[in-house]
Motif scaffolding. Structure first.
Motif, short mmCIF file in Angstrom:
data_model
loop_
_atom_site.label_atom_id
_atom_site.label_comp_id
_atom_site.label_asym_id
_atom_site.label_seq_id
_atom_site.Cartn_x
_atom_site.Cartn_y
_atom_site.Cartn_z
N ALA A 4 2.95 -20.77 2.69
CA ALA A 4 2.83 -19.54 1.92
C ALA A 4 4.16 -19.21 1.24
O ALA A 4 4.19 -18.77 0.08
N GLU A 5 5.26 -19.42 1.96
CA GLU A 5 6.58 -19.13 1.37
C GLU A 5 6.81 -19.99 0.14
O GLU A 5 7.32 -19.51 -0.88
N SER A 6 6.45 -21.26 0.21
CA SER A 6 6.64 -22.16 -0.94
C SER A 6 5.84 -21.68 -2.14
O SER A 6 6.33 -21.66 -3.27
N ARG A 7 4.58 -21.28 -1.90
CA ARG A 7 3.74 -20.80 -3.00
C ARG A 7 4.31 -19.53 -3.62
O ARG A 7 4.32 -19.36 -4.84
N LEU A 8 4.77 -18.60 -2.78
CA LEU A 8 5.32 -17.35 -3.28
C LEU A 8 6.60 -17.60 -4.07
O LEU A 8 6.83 -16.99 -5.12
N ALA A 9 7.45 -18.49 -3.57
CA ALA A 9 8.70 -18.80 -4.27
C ALA A 9 8.42 -19.43 -5.63
O ALA A 9 9.06 -19.11 -6.63
N GLU A 10 7.41 -20.31 -5.68
CA GLU A 10 7.02 -20.93 -6.95
C GLU A 10 6.49 -19.89 -7.93
O GLU A 10 6.78 -19.93 -9.13
N GLY A 43 -1.70 -15.89 0.63
CA GLY A 43 -2.01 -16.95 1.56
C GLY A 43 -2.56 -16.44 2.87
O GLY A 43 -2.72 -17.19 3.84
N ALA A 44 -2.89 -15.15 2.93
CA ALA A 44 -3.46 -14.56 4.14
C ALA A 44 -4.93 -14.94 4.27
O ALA A 44 -5.58 -15.31 3.29
N GLN A 45 -5.44 -14.84 5.48
CA GLN A 45 -6.84 -15.15 5.77
C GLN A 45 -7.61 -13.86 6.08
O GLN A 45 -7.11 -13.00 6.79
N TYR A 46 -8.81 -13.78 5.55
CA TYR A 46 -9.68 -12.63 5.85
C TYR A 46 -10.18 -12.75 7.28
O TYR A 46 -10.64 -13.80 7.72
N GLU A 47 -10.07 -11.66 8.05
CA GLU A 47 -10.48 -11.68 9.46
C GLU A 47 -11.79 -10.94 9.72
O GLU A 47 -12.53 -11.29 10.63
N GLY A 48 -12.06 -9.91 8.95
CA GLY A 48 -13.27 -9.15 9.18
C GLY A 48 -13.10 -7.72 8.69
O GLY A 48 -12.04 -7.33 8.20
N THR A 49 -14.15 -6.94 8.82
CA THR A 49 -14.15 -5.56 8.34
C THR A 49 -14.52 -4.60 9.46
O THR A 49 -15.51 -4.81 10.16
N LEU A 50 -13.68 -3.59 9.64
CA LEU A 50 -14.00 -2.51 10.57
C LEU A 50 -14.77 -1.45 9.80
O LEU A 50 -14.26 -0.86 8.85
N ARG A 51 -16.01 -1.21 10.19
CA ARG A 51 -16.83 -0.24 9.49
C ARG A 51 -16.53 1.18 9.97
O ARG A 51 -16.20 1.40 11.13
N ARG A 52 -16.63 2.13 9.02
CA ARG A 52 -16.37 3.55 9.31
C ARG A 52 -15.07 3.71 10.10
O ARG A 52 -15.00 4.39 11.11
N HIS A 53 -14.04 3.09 9.57
CA HIS A 53 -12.78 2.97 10.31
C HIS A 53 -11.90 4.20 10.21
O HIS A 53 -11.35 4.66 11.21
N ARG A 54 -11.75 4.74 8.99
CA ARG A 54 -10.83 5.87 8.81
C ARG A 54 -11.44 6.90 7.86
O ARG A 54 -12.15 6.55 6.91
N LEU A 55 -11.08 8.14 8.10
CA LEU A 55 -11.55 9.24 7.25
C LEU A 55 -10.64 9.37 6.05
O LEU A 55 -9.43 9.58 6.20
N ARG A 56 -11.20 9.25 4.86
CA ARG A 56 -10.42 9.42 3.64
C ARG A 56 -10.11 10.89 3.39
O ARG A 56 -10.82 11.78 3.90
N PRO A 57 -9.07 11.17 2.55
CA PRO A 57 -8.75 12.57 2.23
C PRO A 57 -9.91 13.34 1.61
O PRO A 57 -10.00 14.56 1.76
N ASP A 58 -10.84 12.62 0.92
CA ASP A 58 -11.96 13.31 0.28
C ASP A 58 -13.14 13.56 1.23
O ASP A 58 -14.17 14.06 0.84
#
Length: 200
Positions: A189-195, A155-170
């Protein structure tokens, strides 16, 4: 009213118990996860090649909990009493009434089961109802479609994307997708998750 900061607690549901991550969980978690590249694929840690390397990863998370930087939990399956994954609270602010849920990974045996759904239900309920948070958020690797879909199902909402945000281990750069849920969105959201949990 200012929210409370997360601290190590035990949160118990019908299927799992979230308890403060400790060294005693090492054997269960290593047995459950092992050096499975799919489990570690989207995390910011390299695939551990041995139980000793895995122990070092756990030690870092345990130290972060002790310092108050994060609060990590072991997800324990109530059916057999064994730990099957890890999740936690991060980047929290009492003043801003905000907390991140993340650092999550589970054994493949727990994928597409009640484990993740109930863990999120327990963490969200504690954050909104006990700690008084106004906003809970998640960030995922933009390429991790499974995780992004799972967060949206909460039930979360998409807010946006941070580009080139973090360096991966590779050595590559990760774009991070941000999602959030607000306190006034929590009851529905709680009701949906409980269901969903009731349906099995």
């Amino acid at each position: 009213m200012t929210a409370k900061l997360p601290s190590p607690v035990v949160l118990t549901g019908r299927h799992i118990r979230l308890e403060p991550l400790e060294r005693r969980h090492l054997t269960d978690l290593w047995t459950a996860v092992g050096p499975d590249p799919e489990v570690w694929r989207w995390t910011m840690a390299s695939v551990p090649g041995s139980e000793e390397e895995f122990g070092a990863i756990l030690d870092t998370r345990i130290a972060e909990t002790a310092s108050g930087e994060s609060v990590y939990f072991a997800a324990v399956d109530l059916a057999d009493g064994r730990a099957v994954g890890v999740t936690g609270y991060h980047d929290y602010s009492a003043r801003d009434e905000s907390v991140e849920i993340g650092g999550t990974w589970y054994a493949r045996s727990a994928w597409r089961t009640a484990v993740n759904t109930e863990a999120k239900l327990l963490l969200l309920r504690h954050a909104f109802e006990d700690l008084g948070m106004g906003r809970v958020f998640w960030k995922t690797d933009a390429r991790n479609e499974r995780s992004r879909a799972a967060v949206l199902r909460l039930g979360a909402q998409y807010e946006g994307t941070l580009r080139r945000h973090r360096l991966r281990p590779d050595g590559s750069w990760r774009d991070s997708c941000y999602f959030s849920m607000l306190a006034d969105e929590w009851p529905a959201a709680e009701s949906r998750l409980a269901e969903r949990l009731a349906r099995g």
